[in-house]
Design a protein around this motif. Structure first.
Motif, PDB file in Angstrom:
ATOM      1  N   ASP A 217       0.842  -1.188   0.000  1.00 57.66           N
ATOM      2  CA  ASP A 217       0.000   0.000   0.000  1.00 57.66           C
ATOM      3  C   ASP A 217       0.879   1.240   0.000  1.00 57.66           C
ATOM      4  O   ASP A 217       1.910   1.280   0.687  1.00 57.66           O
ATOM      5  CB  ASP A 217      -0.911   0.017   1.224  1.00 57.66           C
ATOM      6  CG  ASP A 217      -2.002  -1.041   1.139  1.00 57.66           C
ATOM      7  OD1 ASP A 217      -2.288  -1.487   0.020  1.00 57.66           O
ATOM      8  OD2 ASP A 217      -2.553  -1.413   2.192  1.00 57.66           O
ATOM      9  N   GLY A 218       0.473   2.250  -0.759  1.00 59.54           N
ATOM     10  CA  GLY A 218       1.250   3.479  -0.820  1.00 59.54           C
ATOM     11  C   GLY A 218       0.438   4.617  -1.394  1.00 59.54           C
ATOM     12  O   GLY A 218      -0.753   4.483  -1.673  1.00 59.54           O
ATOM     13  N   ASN A 227       4.983   6.062  -3.130  1.00 63.74           N
ATOM     14  CA  ASN A 227       5.701   6.293  -1.882  1.00 63.74           C
ATOM     15  C   ASN A 227       5.077   5.563  -0.703  1.00 63.74           C
ATOM     16  O   ASN A 227       3.902   5.177  -0.730  1.00 63.74           O
ATOM     17  CB  ASN A 227       5.713   7.795  -1.549  1.00 63.74           C
ATOM     18  CG  ASN A 227       6.636   8.593  -2.431  1.00 63.74           C
ATOM     19  OD1 ASN A 227       7.814   8.754  -2.129  1.00 63.74           O
ATOM     20  ND2 ASN A 227       6.108   9.116  -3.527  1.00 63.74           N
ATOM     21  N   ASN A 228       5.891   5.428   0.339  1.00 69.38           N
ATOM     22  CA  ASN A 228       5.435   4.922   1.627  1.00 69.38           C
ATOM     23  C   ASN A 228       4.335   5.853   2.150  1.00 69.38           C
ATOM     24  O   ASN A 228       4.521   7.073   2.207  1.00 69.38           O
ATOM     25  CB  ASN A 228       6.621   4.918   2.600  1.00 69.38           C
ATOM     26  CG  ASN A 228       6.276   4.309   3.946  1.00 69.38           C
ATOM     27  OD1 ASN A 228       5.114   4.172   4.317  1.00 69.38           O
ATOM     28  ND2 ASN A 228       7.299   3.958   4.695  1.00 69.38           N
ATOM     29  N   PRO A 229       3.166   5.313   2.544  1.00 63.52           N
ATOM     30  CA  PRO A 229       2.096   6.190   3.040  1.00 63.52           C
ATOM     31  C   PRO A 229       2.471   6.948   4.298  1.00 63.52           C
ATOM     32  O   PRO A 229       1.827   7.947   4.634  1.00 63.52           O
ATOM     33  CB  PRO A 229       0.938   5.215   3.293  1.00 63.52           C
ATOM     34  CG  PRO A 229       1.576   3.877   3.434  1.00 63.52           C
ATOM     35  CD  PRO A 229       2.763   3.908   2.538  1.00 63.52           C
ATOM     36  N   ARG A 253       5.916  -2.844  -5.152  1.00 64.52           N
ATOM     37  CA  ARG A 253       6.871  -2.051  -4.383  1.00 64.52           C
ATOM     38  C   ARG A 253       8.086  -1.709  -5.240  1.00 64.52           C
ATOM     39  O   ARG A 253       8.707  -2.593  -5.838  1.00 64.52           O
ATOM     40  CB  ARG A 253       7.331  -2.828  -3.149  1.00 64.52           C
ATOM     41  CG  ARG A 253       8.365  -2.097  -2.301  1.00 64.52           C
ATOM     42  CD  ARG A 253       8.744  -2.913  -1.085  1.00 64.52           C
ATOM     43  NE  ARG A 253       9.268  -4.221  -1.445  1.00 64.52           N
ATOM     44  CZ  ARG A 253       9.263  -5.284  -0.643  1.00 64.52           C
ATOM     45  NH1 ARG A 253       8.755  -5.189   0.564  1.00 64.52           N
ATOM     46  NH2 ARG A 253       9.749  -6.443  -1.060  1.00 64.52           N
ATOM     47  N   TRP A 314       7.628  -1.327   3.519  1.00 66.25           N
ATOM     48  CA  TRP A 314       8.515  -0.254   3.069  1.00 66.25           C
ATOM     49  C   TRP A 314       9.775  -0.179   3.926  1.00 66.25           C
ATOM     50  O   TRP A 314      10.563   0.751   3.775  1.00 66.25           O
ATOM     51  CB  TRP A 314       7.781   1.075   3.123  1.00 66.25           C
ATOM     52  CG  TRP A 314       6.694   1.227   2.107  1.00 66.25           C
ATOM     53  CD1 TRP A 314       5.388   0.881   2.245  1.00 66.25           C
ATOM     54  CD2 TRP A 314       6.827   1.754   0.779  1.00 66.25           C
ATOM     55  NE1 TRP A 314       4.700   1.154   1.100  1.00 66.25           N
ATOM     56  CE2 TRP A 314       5.553   1.698   0.183  1.00 66.25           C
ATOM     57  CE3 TRP A 314       7.883   2.266   0.043  1.00 66.25           C
ATOM     58  CZ2 TRP A 314       5.323   2.134  -1.114  1.00 66.25           C
ATOM     59  CZ3 TRP A 314       7.660   2.713  -1.248  1.00 66.25           C
ATOM     60  CH2 TRP A 314       6.386   2.643  -1.817  1.00 66.25           C
TER      61      TRP A 314
END
Length: 363
Positions: A217-218, A227-229, A253, A314
Motif C-alpha cells: 500500500d502506498g 511512496n510509503n504512506p 513495491r 517499506w
C-alpha cells in the motif's frame, strides 16, 4: 497449513480467532476496534493471512495514534503472515530454530513479515499480559476454538504435512538440458542469477505485470511517484505528501535503494538477501525467497551464513545469522552489535560491519 493449537494468555486485551486467522488487541474505548473489524472482514470474505495484514494495515492508516495489536494468519501459499502495530509483540519460532521477535519499534505504520516452515509456534501479545497476581504461562487446558474473548495474548501452533522432497540437481553439474544459470553460485560480480529480481523501469518503479513484484500500500506524489504512506515527502522528487487527498492504493513495491559494499559494488534493494561466504546454502536462498551475496574474505572473519537483509513492507531489516564474529550496526544512533536472529530495522545511511567487511544501505 492449519492451526493445531490456540492457547489464550490472561490479560486485559481482547483475543480473537476466525479459523486460521488470529489476533490480539488492546481494544480500548467504546469505538469499534480496527483489528477486530479487519479480522471479521477478512474471515467473512474467505481471506487468508495476507488479506488480513493488508486490511489491518489500511485500518491503521485511518486510526488516530498507534493502537496496540498483533495478528497472524495462514496464507494461501502455505506460509504464515504476521503483523504488529504500536506496542504489539510477536515471537515466531520455525521448527526447532531460534525465536524471532517482531515489534513495530518507532514505526508509525504496522510491521509485517511472512514466515514458512512445517511447524511454527507464534506468541502474540499487546503488553497487557501478566497483571498482578496472574500467570503469563500458557495453560494447555484452555483453548480458543473460535470467536472473541478477553485475553492479553495467544500462543498459536501452525503445522503442515511434510511434502515429498524432490531430488535437487547437483549444483556443480546441472542435469543435461537444464539451465546452468539456475545453479550458478553467485559472487560479487555475478549475484543471484538463479533468483528472479524485480523488473524495473528506468525511473526505478516496478512493472505492474511483473509476476515477482511484491504489492504494498502506498500513495502517489503530484509527479506520480509511488511512496510509503507514512512518508512526509516523496523519496524521489521531494514533493510534500501532506496535501489531501491521500488516496491509498496497492501497487508493486519499487526498489527501496541500493546496497553498497565496501569495494564499491552496488546491488539493487528490491528483495531479500543473505550474505556470507557460502550463502547459497541458506534455506531461503534454496527456496527462492532470498538472493545470495557471496562475500570474499581471505581472513575468514565472515561466516558461511552471516547476515540477512529483508524487506518488510517499506522497511529494511537486518538480522545476524548467528555468525562467529557478529554484525555491528553503525547508524545515526551510534554503534551497536546486532543480537543474533533478531530483525532490526535500519534507515538509509546505516552501515553494517560483517567481520572485516562492511555493507551500507543507501536510499
Amino acid at each position: 497449513m492449519k492451526v493445531t493449537s490456540c492457547v489464550p494468555l490472561v490479560g486485559r486485551g481482547v483475543i480473537a480467532r476466525y479459523g486460521a486467522l488470529v489476533g490480539v488487541t488492546a481494544a480500548r474505548g467504546p469505538d469499534p476496534d480496527p483489528l477486530l473489524s479487519a479480522l471479521a472482514e477478512a474471515a467473512a470474505s474467505a481471506g487468508d493471512g495476507a488479506d488480513l495484514v493488508v486490511r489491518a494495515a489500511r485500518a491503521a492508516l485511518r486510526c488516530c495514534g498507534q493502537p496496540a495489536w498483533a495478528c497472524a494468519g495462514v496464507t494461501k501459499d502455505g506460509g504464515v503472515a504476521v503483523q504488529v502495530h504500536g506496542r504489539g509483540v510477536a515471537t515466531v519460532r520455525v521448527g526447532g530454530g531460534p525465536e524471532v521477535r517482531l515489534t513495530a519499534g518507532g514505526s508509525v505504520t504496522p510491521v509485517s513479515r511472512k514466515f514458512s516452515g512445517t511447524r511454527l509456534t507464534l506468541g502474540l501479545e499487546v503488553g497487557e499480559v501478566g497483571e498482578v497476581g496472574e500467570t503469563t504461562a500458557p495453560d494447555p487446558r484452555y483453548w480458543l476454538g473460535e470467536g472473541v474473548a478477553r485475553g492479553g495474548g495467544l500462543v498459536v501452533t501452525v503445522t503442515a504435512d511434510i511434502p515429498d522432497i524432490p531430488d535437487i540437481p547437483d549444483m556443480a553439474a546441472p542435469a543435461r538440458g537444464a539451465s546452468s544459470i539456475a545453479w550458478r553460485l553467485p559472487t560479487l560480480d555475478a549475484p543471484a542469477l538463479e533468483t528472479p529480481a524485480a523488473i524495473t523501469r528506468a525511473d526505478g518503479s516496478a512493472y505492474d505485470d511483473d509476476p515477482h513484484a511484491v504489492l504494498v500500500d502506498g500513495v502517489l506524489c503530484a509527479a506520480g511517484h509511488f511512496n510509503n504512506p507514512a512518508a512526509r515527502a516523496c523519496r524521489r522528487c521531494g514533493i510534500g505528501l501532506d496535501q489531501p487527498p491521500r488516496n491509498i492504493m496497492r501497487r508493486p513495491r519499487p526498489p527501496l535503494g541500493v546496497l553498497l559494499l565496501d569495494d564499491g559494488t552496488r546491488f539493487p534493494l528490491d528483495g531479500d538477501y543473505v550474505l556470507g561466504r557460502e550463502p547459497a546454502f541458506d534455506s531461503d536462498v534454496i527456496g527462492g525467497r532470498s538472493r545470495p551475496l557471496r562475500i570474499n574474505d581471505p581472513n575468514g572473519t565472515v561466516s558461511r551464513l552471516h547476515l540477512r537483509i529483508s524487506l518488510a513492507g517499506w522497511q529494511v531489516e537486518v538480522s545476524d545469522l548467528g555468525s562467529a564474529n557478529g554484525s555491528v550496526l553503525q547508524s545515526s544512533d551510534g554503534e551497536r552489535t546486532l543480537p543474533p536472529h533478531e530483525p532490526t530495522m535500519i534507515e538509509p545511511g546505516a552501515r553494517i560491519g560483517i567481520g572485516h567487511r562492511s555493507i551500507q544501505y543507501l536510499a
